[in-house]
Design a protein around this motif. Structure first.
Motif, PDB file in Angstrom:
ATOM      1  N   GLY A 153      88.794  32.548 133.492  1.00 22.26           N
ATOM      2  CA  GLY A 153      89.039  33.825 132.844  1.00 22.26           C
ATOM      3  C   GLY A 153      87.980  34.861 133.111  1.00 22.26           C
ATOM      4  N   ASN A 154      88.233  36.051 132.616  1.00 23.92           N
ATOM      5  CA  ASN A 154      87.319  37.172 132.753  1.00 23.92           C
ATOM      6  C   ASN A 154      86.216  37.070 131.712  1.00 23.92           C
ATOM      7  OD1 ASN A 154      88.903  38.340 134.829  1.00 23.92           O
ATOM      8  ND2 ASN A 154      90.288  39.189 133.282  1.00 23.92           N
ATOM      9  N   ALA A 155      85.203  37.901 131.881  1.00 24.77           N
ATOM     10  CA  ALA A 155      84.103  37.897 130.922  1.00 24.77           C
ATOM     11  C   ALA A 155      84.614  38.357 129.557  1.00 24.77           C
ATOM     12  CB  ALA A 155      82.988  38.806 131.406  1.00 24.77           C
ATOM     13  N   LYS A 157      83.783  39.885 125.666  1.00 25.49           N
ATOM     14  CA  LYS A 157      82.846  40.829 125.066  1.00 25.49           C
ATOM     15  C   LYS A 157      81.694  40.090 124.395  1.00 25.49           C
ATOM     16  CE  LYS A 157      82.587  44.738 121.868  1.00 25.49           C
ATOM     17  NZ  LYS A 157      83.332  45.589 120.905  1.00 25.49           N
ATOM     18  N   ARG A 161      78.760  35.631 132.190  1.00 25.07           N
ATOM     19  CA  ARG A 161      79.378  34.502 132.866  1.00 25.07           C
ATOM     20  C   ARG A 161      78.745  34.267 134.230  1.00 25.07           C
ATOM     21  NH1 ARG A 161      85.355  35.856 135.425  1.00 25.07           N
ATOM     22  NH2 ARG A 161      84.647  37.392 136.948  1.00 25.07           N
ATOM     23  N   GLU A 270      88.762  29.284 139.414  1.00 24.18           N
ATOM     24  CA  GLU A 270      87.313  29.405 139.254  1.00 24.18           C
ATOM     25  C   GLU A 270      86.944  29.086 137.811  1.00 24.18           C
ATOM     26  OE1 GLU A 270      86.121  32.791 142.522  1.00 24.18           O
ATOM     27  OE2 GLU A 270      86.907  33.465 140.575  1.00 24.18           O
ATOM     28  N   TYR A 272      84.030  28.977 134.991  1.00 29.05           N
ATOM     29  CA  TYR A 272      82.797  29.707 134.715  1.00 29.05           C
ATOM     30  C   TYR A 272      82.045  29.119 133.523  1.00 29.05           C
ATOM     31  CZ  TYR A 272      84.619  33.469 137.688  1.00 29.05           C
ATOM     32  OH  TYR A 272      85.107  34.202 138.742  1.00 29.05           O
TER      33      TYR A 272
END
Length: 310
Positions: A153-155, A157, A161, A270, A272
């Motif tokens: 996933g994305n970073a 808040k 990461r 990916e 993280y």
């Protein structure tokens, strides 16, 4: 506001009041008497020009201003505490407890090698792993209670990461599956009965959302909450599990599983490391991340060697 005249202990009291929504519980949290906590609340009300806590029926509730203060206050206090954190971490003598959140596949792939490193370097440290709970859990309160998260996933808040390792998805079937080898063909793949993995906090298996974007819809016969359970089911039935390739390889011998290339390229996943802002420069957290990143690099090397042997 004149900061020189501000009693910083009021910020600690405010943090406790916002967390507990109760004067008595806030007093217990920070070791004050209830009258002292009530006095602190009155001073804060005067200072901020807002009641902060208001009674609604039999309980107290935060005002909108109080709710808006929660996240920035928590982050500010964490940064202040960081100013007084020792700049070294003595792993050998530390008895610290770290809290990690990750799905079961990360536990299976990473924790045996990771714990071997921890045990050698810091024999008195304790690692608590909690199951993945979905992106909605990433808020200021959660950031105060967790040291590391492993996920795709994305970073999120308030979290940083770093890439840990890469993987791709494949099909897992039991040895001697009647149509195992044919599952690389689209018609057999779509006709097969699948076991899906829906983790806590998700509405469906992520692979199904991705397949649907390609115009594919597989037949779901069973839904389970973990990858390990999916592989155990696949090992004893004719159901097919579409799961991370590294996990299949790790359990193939023990569960008598075979890996089958899917009929559509799943691309690269990916994984993280996510860690809260407060952990960015804290020595113990840096030590923990360094060991985990090293474990991730070794996992990539082990996968390459296994591929070469095949």
């Amino acid at each position: 506001m004149n900061l020189a005249a501000l009693d910083l202990n009021l910020l600690v009291a405010l943090d406790a009041l916002l967390r507990e929504s109760s004067v008595s519980r806030a007093a217990l949290r920070i070791g004050l008497s209830q009258p002292a906590a009530s006095h602190a609340l009155q001073r804060l009300r005067d200072l901020l020009g807002d009641p902060l806590l208001v009674r609604t029926g039999a309980r107290m509730e935060l005002t909108p201003r109080a709710r808006a203060l929660q996240a920035p206050l928590a982050q500010a206090l964490d940064q202040v505490r960081g100013l007084f954190t020792p700049d070294v971490f003595d792993a050998v003598s530390s008895e610290r407890q770290f809290r990690l959140m990750m799905p079961d596949l990360a536990v299976e792939l990473l924790m045996p090698a990771f714990m071997a490193k921890v045990t050698r370097a810091a024999p008195n440290i304790r690692i608590d792993v909690v199951p993945w709970r979905g992106p909605a859990i990433f808020h200021a309160e959660f950031a105060r209670t967790i040291d590391m998260v492993i996920s795709i996933g994305n970073a999120f808040k308030g979290f940083h990461r770093q890439l840990l390792y890469t993987d791709s998805d494949a099909l897992a079937v039991r040895r001697n599956h009647p149509i195992g080898k044919r599952l690389s063909r689209s018609d057999d793949f779509l006709a097969a009965r699948h076991v899906a993995v829906v983790l806590r906090g998700q509405g469906e298996d992520l692979i199904d959302n991705w397949l649907r974007s390609k115009g594919w819809e597989r037949r779901i016969a069973l839904v389970v909450p973990s990858y390990i359970e999916a592989l155990h089911v696949a090992a004893r039935t004719d159901l097919v599990a579409f799961v991370p390739r590294r996990l299949i390889a790790a359990l193939a011998r023990a569960l008598s599983l075979s890996t089958v290339r899917p009929p559509i390229d799943p691309g690269i996943d990916e994984q993280y490391i996510f860690y809260p802002t407060r952990a960015q420069v804290e020595p113990g957290s840096i030590w923990l991340r360094t060991l985990m990143l090293e474990t991730g690099r070794e996992l990539g090397g082990a996968a390459s060697r296994a591929t070469n042997r095949r």
